[in-house]
Design an enzyme around this catalytic site. Structure first.
Site, PDB file in Angstrom:
ATOM      1  N   GLU A 184       0.859  -1.191   0.000  1.00  0.00           N
ATOM      2  CA  GLU A 184       0.000   0.000   0.000  1.00  0.00           C
ATOM      3  C   GLU A 184       0.895   1.241   0.000  1.00  0.00           C
ATOM      4  OE1 GLU A 184      -3.588  -0.188   0.126  1.00  0.00           O
ATOM      5  OE2 GLU A 184      -2.922  -2.175  -0.458  1.00  0.00           O
ATOM      6  N   LYS A 199     -10.172  -6.563   4.464  1.00  0.00           N
ATOM      7  CA  LYS A 199     -10.587  -7.670   3.588  1.00  0.00           C
ATOM      8  C   LYS A 199     -11.374  -8.708   4.377  1.00  0.00           C
ATOM      9  CE  LYS A 199      -6.655  -6.897   0.513  1.00  0.00           C
ATOM     10  NZ  LYS A 199      -5.215  -7.171   0.334  1.00  0.00           N
ATOM     11  N   GLY A 297      -0.655  -6.632  -6.964  1.00  0.00           N
ATOM     12  CA  GLY A 297       0.080  -6.368  -8.200  1.00  0.00           C
ATOM     13  C   GLY A 297      -0.845  -5.774  -9.249  1.00  0.00           C
TER      14      GLY A 297
HETATM   15  N1  HSE Z   1      -1.112  -4.091  -0.358  1.00  0.00           N
HETATM   16  C1  HSE Z   1      -2.031  -5.111  -0.739  1.00  0.00           C
HETATM   17  C2  HSE Z   1      -1.358  -6.461  -0.609  1.00  0.00           C
HETATM   18  C3  HSE Z   1      -2.499  -4.881  -2.141  1.00  0.00           C
HETATM   19  O1  HSE Z   1      -0.128  -6.492  -0.487  1.00  0.00           O
HETATM   20  O2  HSE Z   1      -2.030  -7.473  -0.619  1.00  0.00           O
HETATM   21  C4  HSE Z   1      -3.647  -5.711  -2.547  1.00  0.00           C
HETATM   22  O3  HSE Z   1      -4.776  -5.457  -1.765  1.00  0.00           O
END
Ligand code: HSE
Length: 404
Positions: A184, A199, A297
């Site tokens: 992020e 999530k 990604g």
């Molecule tokens: N920063 C998040 C990860 C990106 O590494 O999973 C995807 O949501």
């Protein structure tokens, strides 16, 4: 059909690339093109293939009746919440990779979409390129979902894998993940578990039918994982994985937690490495199903966004019936009430540990100092385990990690 992209960073750029690269395939499936009319970003992108579509003014998109689908890849809640709400109120379909927005305002935005016969889809918000939202909502619709858990963050899984396989220091692995575009903007959301928490909230809301907000889920990241604990895990046929976990309990409440866990090497989840995500869903009819793929990604995440955009184009007139109920502050069980086993590493007297903890499973590591006492407890309420551990006066705890 005309579309817009809001936020031309890693994901937004990927969405542009997928729509251009696979334009023919998409047109064949849909019977029409998805054409990008605007790209909203405050930055300039000289020489970019979509340079002539760039605008800095959101009103251009909102006010253009030709634009039917908008991909929001801005991240964060400000101004993404306001923009999304206004677009939905105008009856435009919105797809998003923004887990913070869905985890925080999902209930409200899904209702706004419903009221205005628009779609609000967010396949890319969980699991990156891994299909998980639509499979849960559609393919597993005939199930009473018992639990959903997994590795939901590519960056931290990448770091843990590098620490485990290559003894790579934490900071070096994080820098590499950032360079590869996995992390992020502010990597603390990855490292300290906020991203997994969002999530987990989305998955649990979808599976259990009530909005679960981030502040309802106890969250611990990987910032305290020590190379010594990784060594103990290795010596005992385990991996350490950051999991987002939620389960429906017999009392009707939800056990939801984000935490590093010791997981047996024999489990499927332990073998999910690098940037990959792995999600286990348990349904009463289907039993256990496992979803696996690239969780972060540019192109994998864009693949999910574009899938949603195509779905919106296919359901332009008819809204998809997606959603969950309003938040209930008592829906999630207090984390201290959950049953768990702990891996514990500390320094002190083994006999005093035995006197309080009883017949626990002591772990050995070659070359460990004599006063290092490491064990795995039996399964018990976290509150009671914590009280017992705190009562061993001579024992100084250095690490405590839940065991799956
Ligand atoms: N920063 C998040 C990860 C990106 O590494 O999973 C995807 O949501």
């Amino acid at each position: 059909m005309k579309a817009a992209i809001m936020g031309y960073g890693v994901v937004g750029g990927g969405v542009g690339e997928v729509l251009i690269k696979n334009a023919d395939i998409i047109e064949k499936k849909l019977g029409e093109k998805i054409e990008i009319k605007y790209v909203l970003d405050l930055r300039d992108f000289p020489g970019d293939i979509l340079e002539d579509k760039l605008t800095k003014n959101f009103e251009d998109i909102l006010g253009d009746d030709e634009v039917k689908i908008v991909c929001e890849a801005m991240g964060g809640t400000k101004p993404a919440y306001d923009f999304t709400k206004r677009l939905l109120e105008k009856g435009k379909h919105v797809v998003t990779s923004n887990k913070e927005l869905v985890a925080t305002y999902g209930y409200e935005l899904l209702n706004t979409a419903k009221e205005h016969n628009a779609n609000y889809l967010f396949e890319a918000a969980v699991g990156g390129g891994v299909p998980i939202i639509r499979p849960i909502w559609q393919c597993l619709a005939g199930n009473n979902i018992k639990s959903v858990y997994g590795i939901l963050n590519g960056t931290t899984n990448f770091i843990l894998t590098k620490m485990y396989n290559e003894d790579m220091p934490f900071k070096e692995a994080l820098a590499l993940a950032q360079k590869l575009g996995y992390a992020e903007k502010d990597p603390t959301a990855d490292i300290e578990g906020a991203d997994v928490c969002r999530k987990t909230c989305i998955l649990a809301s979808l599976c259990f039918g009530t909005h679960i907000a981030p502040e309802q889920v106890a969250t611990e990241g990987i910032q305290n994982i020590n190379i010594r604990d990784v060594a103990y895990a290795k010596a005992n046929n385990c991996e350490i994985k950051l999991l987002g976990y939620s389960e429906k309990l017999d009392n009707g409440k939800i056990d939801a937690i984000v935490s590093p866990f010791f997981v047996s090497k024999a489990s499927q989840i332990a073998n999910v490495s690098d940037v990959f995500n792995g999600i286990v869903v348990n349904g009463d009819m289907v039993d256990e199903v496992f979803f696996y793929g690239r969780g972060a990604g540019k192109l994998p995440t864009a693949s999910a966004c574009v899938g949603d955009m195509i779905d919106c184009a296919m359901h332009d007139e008819k809204r998809k019936n997606f959603g969950w109920g309003e938040r209930d502050k008592d829906f999630v069980q207090d984390c201290k009430e959950r049953n768990t086993a702990y891996y514990v590493r500390g320094e002190g007297n083994i006999n005093e540990v035995k006197a309080v903890m009883g017949d626990v499973n002591f772990l050995a590591l070659q070359g460990a100092p004599l006063n290092e006492v490491v064990f795995i407890t039996a399964k018990e309420k976290e509150k009671e385990l914590d009280e017992k551990l705190a009562s061993i006066k001579s024992y100084e705890i250095k690490a405590k990690i839940r065991v799956l």
